[in-house]
Design a protein around this motif. Structure first.
Motif, PDB file in Angstrom:
ATOM      1  N   MET A   1       1.245 -13.659   8.643  1.00  0.00           N
ATOM      2  CA  MET A   1       2.120 -13.049   7.635  1.00  0.00           C
ATOM      3  C   MET A   1       1.271 -12.503   6.477  1.00  0.00           C
ATOM      4  SD  MET A   1       5.409 -13.254   8.355  1.00  0.00           S
ATOM      5  CE  MET A   1       6.249 -13.305   6.776  1.00  0.00           C
ATOM      6  N   GLY A   2       1.452 -11.232   6.173  1.00  0.00           N
ATOM      7  CA  GLY A   2       0.765 -10.660   5.029  1.00  0.00           C
ATOM      8  C   GLY A   2       1.608 -10.783   3.781  1.00  0.00           C
ATOM      9  N   LYS A   3       0.973 -10.730   2.645  1.00  0.00           N
ATOM     10  CA  LYS A   3       1.703 -10.924   1.387  1.00  0.00           C
ATOM     11  C   LYS A   3       2.657  -9.768   1.082  1.00  0.00           C
ATOM     12  CE  LYS A   3      -1.994 -11.371  -1.098  1.00  0.00           C
ATOM     13  NZ  LYS A   3      -2.871 -11.568  -2.281  1.00  0.00           N
ATOM     14  N   PHE A   4       2.448  -8.590   1.693  1.00  0.00           N
ATOM     15  CA  PHE A   4       3.322  -7.450   1.448  1.00  0.00           C
ATOM     16  C   PHE A   4       4.246  -7.135   2.625  1.00  0.00           C
ATOM     17  CE2 PHE A   4      -0.285  -6.394  -1.463  1.00  0.00           C
ATOM     18  CZ  PHE A   4       0.423  -6.479  -2.648  1.00  0.00           C
ATOM     19  N   ASP A   5       4.417  -8.071   3.541  1.00  0.00           N
ATOM     20  CA  ASP A   5       5.378  -7.875   4.621  1.00  0.00           C
ATOM     21  C   ASP A   5       6.764  -7.572   4.038  1.00  0.00           C
ATOM     22  OD1 ASP A   5       3.515  -8.341   6.555  1.00  0.00           O
ATOM     23  OD2 ASP A   5       4.209 -10.349   7.087  1.00  0.00           O
ATOM     24  N   GLY A   6       7.418  -6.551   4.564  1.00  0.00           N
ATOM     25  CA  GLY A   6       8.765  -6.221   4.116  1.00  0.00           C
ATOM     26  C   GLY A   6       8.835  -5.278   2.938  1.00  0.00           C
ATOM     27  N   SER A  25      -7.633   9.444  -5.490  1.00  0.00           N
ATOM     28  CA  SER A  25      -8.776   8.688  -5.994  1.00  0.00           C
ATOM     29  C   SER A  25      -9.184   7.594  -5.019  1.00  0.00           C
ATOM     30  CB  SER A  25      -8.443   8.070  -7.354  1.00  0.00           C
ATOM     31  OG  SER A  25      -7.509   7.007  -7.215  1.00  0.00           O
ATOM     32  N   ASP A  26     -10.454   7.208  -5.082  1.00  0.00           N
ATOM     33  CA  ASP A  26     -10.943   6.112  -4.250  1.00  0.00           C
ATOM     34  C   ASP A  26     -10.189   4.820  -4.561  1.00  0.00           C
ATOM     35  OD1 ASP A  26     -12.811   7.781  -3.075  1.00  0.00           O
ATOM     36  OD2 ASP A  26     -14.436   7.191  -4.424  1.00  0.00           O
ATOM     37  N   GLU A  27      -9.826   4.652  -5.835  1.00  0.00           N
ATOM     38  CA  GLU A  27      -9.108   3.446  -6.239  1.00  0.00           C
ATOM     39  C   GLU A  27      -7.731   3.378  -5.587  1.00  0.00           C
ATOM     40  OE1 GLU A  27     -12.137   4.270  -9.436  1.00  0.00           O
ATOM     41  OE2 GLU A  27     -10.774   5.460  -8.163  1.00  0.00           O
ATOM     42  N   ASN A  28      -7.018   4.496  -5.571  1.00  0.00           N
ATOM     43  CA  ASN A  28      -5.719   4.519  -4.902  1.00  0.00           C
ATOM     44  C   ASN A  28      -5.855   4.303  -3.404  1.00  0.00           C
ATOM     45  OD1 ASN A  28      -3.997   4.852  -7.095  1.00  0.00           O
ATOM     46  ND2 ASN A  28      -3.874   7.076  -6.910  1.00  0.00           N
ATOM     47  N   ALA A  29      -6.830   4.974  -2.796  1.00  0.00           N
ATOM     48  CA  ALA A  29      -7.022   4.846  -1.348  1.00  0.00           C
ATOM     49  C   ALA A  29      -7.343   3.403  -0.962  1.00  0.00           C
ATOM     50  CB  ALA A  29      -8.146   5.777  -0.891  1.00  0.00           C
ATOM     51  N   LYS A  30      -8.201   2.759  -1.734  1.00  0.00           N
ATOM     52  CA  LYS A  30      -8.572   1.366  -1.458  1.00  0.00           C
ATOM     53  C   LYS A  30      -7.368   0.438  -1.609  1.00  0.00           C
ATOM     54  CE  LYS A  30     -11.802  -2.272  -2.919  1.00  0.00           C
ATOM     55  NZ  LYS A  30     -12.908  -2.613  -3.876  1.00  0.00           N
ATOM     56  N   ALA A  31      -6.578   0.659  -2.656  1.00  0.00           N
ATOM     57  CA  ALA A  31      -5.407  -0.193  -2.900  1.00  0.00           C
ATOM     58  C   ALA A  31      -4.359  -0.013  -1.801  1.00  0.00           C
ATOM     59  CB  ALA A  31      -4.806   0.131  -4.268  1.00  0.00           C
ATOM     60  N   ILE A  32      -4.159   1.219  -1.343  1.00  0.00           N
ATOM     61  CA  ILE A  32      -3.179   1.473  -0.275  1.00  0.00           C
ATOM     62  C   ILE A  32      -3.604   0.779   1.013  1.00  0.00           C
ATOM     63  CG2 ILE A  32      -2.204   3.274   1.210  1.00  0.00           C
ATOM     64  CD1 ILE A  32      -2.344   5.108  -1.332  1.00  0.00           C
ATOM     65  N   LYS A  33      -4.880   0.853   1.340  1.00  0.00           N
ATOM     66  CA  LYS A  33      -5.366   0.178   2.552  1.00  0.00           C
ATOM     67  C   LYS A  33      -5.170  -1.335   2.442  1.00  0.00           C
ATOM     68  CE  LYS A  33      -9.177  -0.110   5.821  1.00  0.00           C
ATOM     69  NZ  LYS A  33      -8.961  -1.537   6.071  1.00  0.00           N
ATOM     70  N   TYR A  34      -5.462  -1.886   1.271  1.00  0.00           N
ATOM     71  CA  TYR A  34      -5.249  -3.324   1.047  1.00  0.00           C
ATOM     72  C   TYR A  34      -3.775  -3.681   1.228  1.00  0.00           C
ATOM     73  CZ  TYR A  34      -4.485  -7.550  -1.773  1.00  0.00           C
ATOM     74  OH  TYR A  34      -4.082  -8.781  -2.226  1.00  0.00           O
ATOM     75  N   PHE A  35      -2.904  -2.858   0.645  1.00  0.00           N
ATOM     76  CA  PHE A  35      -1.463  -3.072   0.758  1.00  0.00           C
ATOM     77  C   PHE A  35      -1.036  -3.056   2.224  1.00  0.00           C
ATOM     78  CE2 PHE A  35       2.805  -1.042   0.939  1.00  0.00           C
ATOM     79  CZ  PHE A  35       3.541  -1.951   0.189  1.00  0.00           C
ATOM     80  N   GLN A  36      -1.538  -2.114   2.984  1.00  0.00           N
ATOM     81  CA  GLN A  36      -1.191  -2.013   4.404  1.00  0.00           C
ATOM     82  C   GLN A  36      -1.795  -3.155   5.211  1.00  0.00           C
ATOM     83  OE1 GLN A  36      -2.712   1.990   4.841  1.00  0.00           O
ATOM     84  NE2 GLN A  36      -0.655   2.849   4.967  1.00  0.00           N
ATOM     85  N   ASP A  37      -3.023  -3.537   4.910  1.00  0.00           N
ATOM     86  CA  ASP A  37      -3.660  -4.656   5.620  1.00  0.00           C
ATOM     87  C   ASP A  37      -2.902  -5.958   5.410  1.00  0.00           C
ATOM     88  OD1 ASP A  37      -5.622  -3.000   6.592  1.00  0.00           O
ATOM     89  OD2 ASP A  37      -7.153  -3.610   5.139  1.00  0.00           O
ATOM     90  N   GLU A  38      -2.187  -6.036   4.282  1.00  0.00           N
ATOM     91  CA  GLU A  38      -1.390  -7.231   3.979  1.00  0.00           C
ATOM     92  C   GLU A  38       0.070  -7.067   4.408  1.00  0.00           C
ATOM     93  OE1 GLU A  38      -2.086 -10.221   2.860  1.00  0.00           O
ATOM     94  OE2 GLU A  38      -4.249  -9.883   2.712  1.00  0.00           O
ATOM     95  N   GLY A  39       0.317  -6.110   5.301  1.00  0.00           N
ATOM     96  CA  GLY A  39       1.640  -5.994   5.908  1.00  0.00           C
ATOM     97  C   GLY A  39       2.559  -4.962   5.314  1.00  0.00           C
TER      98      GLY A  39
END
Length: 266
Positions: A1-6, A25-39
């Motif tokens: 379960m990722g923290k952003f599931d749902g 921006s690199d900052e946005n791209a990195k944050a989006i990938k993190y968000f997706q990796d967490e579900g």
């Protein structure tokens, strides 16, 4: 379960996700990938065609269907197929454009969303009111159109918007996407309508939708979302529609939204 599931983030593109045209921006791209990796699911809610995603697909990958043409079209880019459309009738759009030609010859540019890949773009100066060229142009279009855009000076944009709402407001919606850009879409469409449909389409995968935007065409996105964010560079009426205000688009607004969700919504 990722923290952003749902969680599903639906972001406007220009002056929201991007810090200048087509650039993330690199900052946005990195944050989006993190968000997706967490579900989490991330997609766009844009006035542009679905294919516009290709401009920055090297940095950001969406993992949910995209809301295009200001909510007139919901498109699954992975499967390359339409999910749902809310088009305007060509005959209605034609009537409005004949009115524009007669009353507002100083419009600079026309753009017609007539298929899923591009906007058909034309210079208004090439279509005078009397030469029949607009009629010939409309003959090439399908019976249903996703959206229309005209570009003109900011004062004229405001004047035309007020007039068209008064004259054709029971047939189409009219709102600005930037100071000089006026959008024409069906009464049934809207970014918020499409996101609401998408939440149901994903069939229980989503418990919280997040909308992020900056201009008039984003108001329904923020209103329909469970949490609506206006970027700090948004115009006042968008901020009034938002649940929360985040930083400016030039300060990595999507990264800031994801950080805020992590701190407050989980």
């Amino acid at each position: 379960m990722g923290k952003f599931d749902g969680f599903l983030i639906c972001s406007d593109v220009d002056s929201t996700l991007t810090y200048e045209a087509g650039k993330v921006s690199d900052e946005n791209a990195k944050a989006i990938k993190y968000f997706q990796d967490e579900g989490g699911l991330f997609t766009l809610a844009t006035g542009r065609a679905p294919s516009f995603m290709e401009h920055f697909s090297d940095k950001v990958k969406i993992n949910a269907p995209v809301v295009s043409f200001n909510g007139a079209l919901l498109y699954d880019t992975e499967k390359d197929e339409l999910i749902k459309t809310w088009p305007a009738n060509k005959a209605t759009v034609y009537k409005v454009f004949k009115y524009l030609q007669k009353n507002y010859p100083d419009v600079w540019h026309y753009s017609f969303g007539v298929n899923t890949s591009i906007n058909a773009q034309y210079e208004a100066k090439d279509h005078s009111a009397d030469d029949g060229s607009l009629d010939a142009l409309f003959d090439t279009f399908p019976d249903e159109m996703y959206k229309v855009l005209t570009v003109q000076s900011e004062p004229l944009t405001l004047e035309i918007k007020e007039d068209l709402i008064k004259t054709f407001g029971e047939e189409l919606q009219f709102y600005r996407s930037w100071n000089e850009g006026l959008e024409y879409v069906s009464l049934e469409s809207g970014k918020g309508v499409a996101v609401d449909y998408l939440k149901k389409h994903l069939n229980g995968q989503i418990h919280t939708t997040i909308g992020v935007g900056d201009y008039e065409n984003d108001i329904t996105l923020l209103e329909y979302a469970d949490i609506g964010y206006a970027v700090d560079n948004a115009i006042d009426c968008v901020k009034e529609a938002a649940d929360r205000i985040t930083v400016k688009n030039t300060e990595h607004a999507i990264a800031a939204v994801i950080k805020d969700l992590e701190e407050t919504a989980i």
